[in-house]
Write a protein that holds these residues in place. Structure first.
Motif, PDB file in Angstrom:
ATOM      1  N   UNK A  45       0.841  -1.202   0.000  1.00  0.00           N
ATOM      2  CA  UNK A  45       0.000   0.000   0.000  1.00  0.00           C
ATOM      3  C   UNK A  45       0.872   1.248   0.000  1.00  0.00           C
ATOM      4  N   UNK A  46       1.939   1.244   0.811  1.00  0.00           N
ATOM      5  CA  UNK A  46       2.850   2.406   0.841  1.00  0.00           C
ATOM      6  C   UNK A  46       3.465   2.644  -0.532  1.00  0.00           C
ATOM      7  N   UNK A  47       3.913   1.558  -1.194  1.00  0.00           N
ATOM      8  CA  UNK A  47       4.515   1.714  -2.526  1.00  0.00           C
ATOM      9  C   UNK A  47       3.488   2.237  -3.524  1.00  0.00           C
ATOM     10  N   UNK A  48       2.252   1.724  -3.469  1.00  0.00           N
ATOM     11  CA  UNK A  48       1.207   2.180  -4.387  1.00  0.00           C
ATOM     12  C   UNK A  48       0.884   3.653  -4.134  1.00  0.00           C
ATOM     13  N   UNK A 105       1.694  -9.223  -3.830  1.00  0.00           N
ATOM     14  CA  UNK A 105       0.665  -8.929  -2.830  1.00  0.00           C
ATOM     15  C   UNK A 105       0.152 -10.269  -2.322  1.00  0.00           C
ATOM     16  N   UNK A 106       0.079 -10.434  -1.017  1.00  0.00           N
ATOM     17  CA  UNK A 106      -0.417 -11.661  -0.413  1.00  0.00           C
ATOM     18  C   UNK A 106      -1.913 -11.513  -0.157  1.00  0.00           C
ATOM     19  N   UNK A 107      -2.687 -12.363  -0.794  1.00  0.00           N
ATOM     20  CA  UNK A 107      -4.148 -12.243  -0.801  1.00  0.00           C
ATOM     21  C   UNK A 107      -4.769 -12.832   0.459  1.00  0.00           C
ATOM     22  N   UNK A 108      -5.794 -12.168   0.973  1.00  0.00           N
ATOM     23  CA  UNK A 108      -6.636 -12.736   2.019  1.00  0.00           C
ATOM     24  C   UNK A 108      -7.709 -13.580   1.343  1.00  0.00           C
ATOM     25  N   UNK A 109      -8.265 -14.526   2.069  1.00  0.00           N
ATOM     26  CA  UNK A 109      -9.257 -15.434   1.503  1.00  0.00           C
ATOM     27  C   UNK A 109     -10.412 -14.681   0.857  1.00  0.00           C
ATOM     28  N   UNK A 110     -10.754 -15.091  -0.357  1.00  0.00           N
ATOM     29  CA  UNK A 110     -11.922 -14.617  -1.092  1.00  0.00           C
ATOM     30  C   UNK A 110     -11.781 -13.210  -1.679  1.00  0.00           C
ATOM     31  N   UNK A 111     -10.587 -12.623  -1.665  1.00  0.00           N
ATOM     32  CA  UNK A 111     -10.399 -11.318  -2.306  1.00  0.00           C
ATOM     33  C   UNK A 111     -10.452 -11.491  -3.819  1.00  0.00           C
ATOM     34  N   UNK A 112     -10.846 -10.429  -4.504  1.00  0.00           N
ATOM     35  CA  UNK A 112     -10.897 -10.410  -5.962  1.00  0.00           C
ATOM     36  C   UNK A 112      -9.956  -9.324  -6.483  1.00  0.00           C
ATOM     37  N   UNK A 113      -9.554  -9.399  -7.760  1.00  0.00           N
ATOM     38  CA  UNK A 113      -8.758  -8.303  -8.310  1.00  0.00           C
ATOM     39  C   UNK A 113      -9.450  -6.954  -8.146  1.00  0.00           C
ATOM     40  N   UNK A 114     -10.769  -6.953  -8.256  1.00  0.00           N
ATOM     41  CA  UNK A 114     -11.520  -5.702  -8.142  1.00  0.00           C
ATOM     42  C   UNK A 114     -11.401  -5.095  -6.747  1.00  0.00           C
ATOM     43  N   UNK A 115     -11.572  -5.900  -5.672  1.00  0.00           N
ATOM     44  CA  UNK A 115     -11.492  -5.279  -4.341  1.00  0.00           C
ATOM     45  C   UNK A 115     -10.050  -5.047  -3.903  1.00  0.00           C
ATOM     46  N   UNK A 116      -9.091  -5.811  -4.444  1.00  0.00           N
ATOM     47  CA  UNK A 116      -7.680  -5.521  -4.179  1.00  0.00           C
ATOM     48  C   UNK A 116      -7.342  -4.161  -4.792  1.00  0.00           C
ATOM     49  N   UNK A 120      -6.009  -0.691  -3.026  1.00  0.00           N
ATOM     50  CA  UNK A 120      -4.679  -0.157  -3.329  1.00  0.00           C
ATOM     51  C   UNK A 120      -4.734   1.078  -4.215  1.00  0.00           C
ATOM     52  N   UNK A 121      -5.924   1.408  -4.708  1.00  0.00           N
ATOM     53  CA  UNK A 121      -6.043   2.585  -5.567  1.00  0.00           C
ATOM     54  C   UNK A 121      -5.438   2.378  -6.945  1.00  0.00           C
ATOM     55  N   UNK A 122      -5.597   1.163  -7.494  1.00  0.00           N
ATOM     56  CA  UNK A 122      -5.091   0.900  -8.839  1.00  0.00           C
ATOM     57  C   UNK A 122      -6.207   0.269  -9.662  1.00  0.00           C
ATOM     58  N   UNK A 150      -0.153 -12.482  -5.750  1.00  0.00           N
ATOM     59  CA  UNK A 150      -0.452 -11.892  -7.045  1.00  0.00           C
ATOM     60  C   UNK A 150       0.395 -10.648  -7.228  1.00  0.00           C
ATOM     61  N   UNK A 151       0.603 -10.304  -8.472  1.00  0.00           N
ATOM     62  CA  UNK A 151       1.332  -9.082  -8.800  1.00  0.00           C
ATOM     63  C   UNK A 151       0.358  -7.924  -8.812  1.00  0.00           C
ATOM     64  N   UNK A 152       0.768  -6.814  -8.225  1.00  0.00           N
ATOM     65  CA  UNK A 152      -0.034  -5.586  -8.249  1.00  0.00           C
ATOM     66  C   UNK A 152       0.862  -4.442  -8.704  1.00  0.00           C
ATOM     67  N   UNK A 153       0.269  -3.471  -9.395  1.00  0.00           N
ATOM     68  CA  UNK A 153       1.086  -2.342  -9.879  1.00  0.00           C
ATOM     69  C   UNK A 153       1.550  -1.437  -8.746  1.00  0.00           C
TER      70      UNK A 153
END
Length: 153
Positions: A45-48, A105-116, A120-122, A150-153
């Protein structure tokens, strides 16, 4: 960062001085995992936020790139990978530059790309694009399992 080390040491000591199978040992191991996941998420989050608040300078206009020796288009083509072997330095540099455009990014259970993406504001589409090679059926609404990276920008 010193504080993070102190917290880790607390959990490590609890595991060291309590035998495996003991509830204190088990709780310390579980809480250390949760702590590490939160630290990783906080760092992402800090990097984003840093990228959002301090965007890189705009690239030169296309006309300036075309006026450069060799022209813009040829130079871009030259930077494409040449496969394994001798190694094209331009391709290696571009690959490293591309990899620097994302973090794990280490995902919590049931997260989606949309809510990630929302957290993160991306862009969710960008998260899908960065991960489609690893997860070919990935969509913005796909649900991840806990602990997926997962990879996040």
């Amino acid at each position: 960062r010193e504080c993070l080390g102190d917290v880790r040491r607390t959990f490590e000591n609890a595991m060291l001085y309590n035998p495996e199978g003991d509830s204190v040992h088990n709780w310390a191991r579980m809480l250390l995992g949760v702590f590490e996941k939160q630290v990783e998420r906080s760092d992402a989050i800090k990097r984003a936020m840093d990228r959002a608040l301090n965007p890189p300078p705009a690239p030169p206009p296309a006309a300036a790139a075309a006026a450069a020796p060799g022209g813009g288009k040829e130079k871009k083509e030259e930077g494409k990978g040449k496969g394994k072997g001798g190694g094209d330095r331009n391709a290696d540099a571009k690959k490293d530059e591309k990899e620097a455009d994302w973090v794990l990014y280490l995902v919590d259970d049931d997260e989606t790309p949309r809510n990630i993406a929302k957290g993160l504001g991306c862009s969710a589409a960008e998260i899908v694009r960065l991960n489609i090679g690893e997860y070919p059926k990935l969509k913005e609404t796909s649900h991840f399992k806990d602990g997926t990276q997962v990879r996040v920008p």
